[in-house]
Design an enzyme around this catalytic site. Structure first.
Site, PDB file in Angstrom:
ATOM      1  N   GLY A  49       0.837  -1.195   0.000  1.00 26.38           N
ATOM      2  CA  GLY A  49       0.000   0.000   0.000  1.00 26.38           C
ATOM      3  C   GLY A  49       0.869   1.241   0.000  1.00 26.38           C
ATOM      4  N   CYS A  50       0.462   2.252   0.703  1.00 26.84           N
ATOM      5  CA  CYS A  50       1.213   3.509   0.778  1.00 26.84           C
ATOM      6  C   CYS A  50       2.612   3.277   1.333  1.00 26.84           C
ATOM      7  CB  CYS A  50       0.447   4.484   1.672  1.00 26.84           C
ATOM      8  SG  CYS A  50       1.409   5.912   2.189  1.00 26.84           S
ATOM      9  N   PHE A  51       3.637   3.773   0.639  1.00 24.39           N
ATOM     10  CA  PHE A  51       4.997   3.539   1.126  1.00 24.39           C
ATOM     11  C   PHE A  51       5.315   4.303   2.397  1.00 24.39           C
ATOM     12  CE2 PHE A  51       6.674   6.289  -2.713  1.00 24.39           C
ATOM     13  CZ  PHE A  51       6.037   7.424  -2.230  1.00 24.39           C
TER      14      PHE A  51
END
Length: 209
Positions: A49-51
């Site tokens: 998902g979001c880094f």
């Protein structure tokens, strides 16, 4: 969703405050430097998902020497964050981990990976949706490949739905812009996304918020 919150955040604060720099001289919009790999260290690249979330979790894991947010798995060379957000480049937001195998193991790193996100959710994690947020493990050796596949099989027993995590050989890694690095630590009191999404993820993993 993430880039919408970032945009709203940047409209409230001037540029000098809305994008934290990793060093005083670093240009926040330029790609970060490639991570250094000490002798004996190993690398694994993960998409969860979001880094920003992935980075924040693994920065607290013993044996992980560095975490660099970036892009992998696409067709465009040196992509920008704006291009990634379009979903047209084929890249995933990833965190490249450099770790000391004498302190931790890939098995332990992947145990955290399965727990910190939903590997049964296709191209979506929480409020973030798109192929850039897909679940992925990019391995660098056949040994890592075997460990990843075995770990996935074991993790599947814990989920009621099939795991959709992509496991493939690592491609070229492109570090994200400097302002994405060490993001949670530098912005947790300024960007609402940090409190809404990242802090609960850290709490779920039993880590410091």
């Amino acid at each position: 969703m993430k880039h919408i919150l970032v945009l709203a955040f940047s409209l409230v604060l001037p540029p000098s405050l809305s994008m934290a720099q990793t060093t005083k001289s670093a240009d926040p919009m330029k790609p970060a430097s490639m991570p250094k790999v000490p002798e004996g260290a190993e690398i694994i690249t993960l998409g969860a998902g979001c880094f920003w979330c992935t980075e924040a979790v693994y920065q607290q894991i013993p044996g992980v020497l560095s975490v660099t947010s970036g892009y992998m798995g696409g067709t465009v060379k040196n992509p920008t964050y704006e291009q990634i957000c379009s979903g047209d480049t084929g890249h995933a937001e990833v965190a490249q981990l450099v770790y000391d195998p004498k302190v931790t193991s890939l098995e332990k790193i992947l145990a955290t990976f399965w727990h910190m996100h939903d590997p049964t959710s296709l191209n979506k994690q929480g409020p973030d949706s798109g192929t850039q947020y897909r679940s992925a493990i990019f391995y660098r050796s056949e040994t890592q490949h075997v460990i990843a596949e075995k770990s996935k099989t074991e993790a599947a027993k814990e989920f009621s739905k099939p795991i959709v995590t992509e496991i493939r050989k690592a491609m070229e890694f492109f570090p994200a812009e400097n302002y994405h690095q060490d993001y949670y630590r530098l912005n947790k009191n300024r960007n609402p996304y940090c409190k809404m999404v990242i802090a609960p993820k850290l709490k779920k993993s039993g880590l410091q918020e």
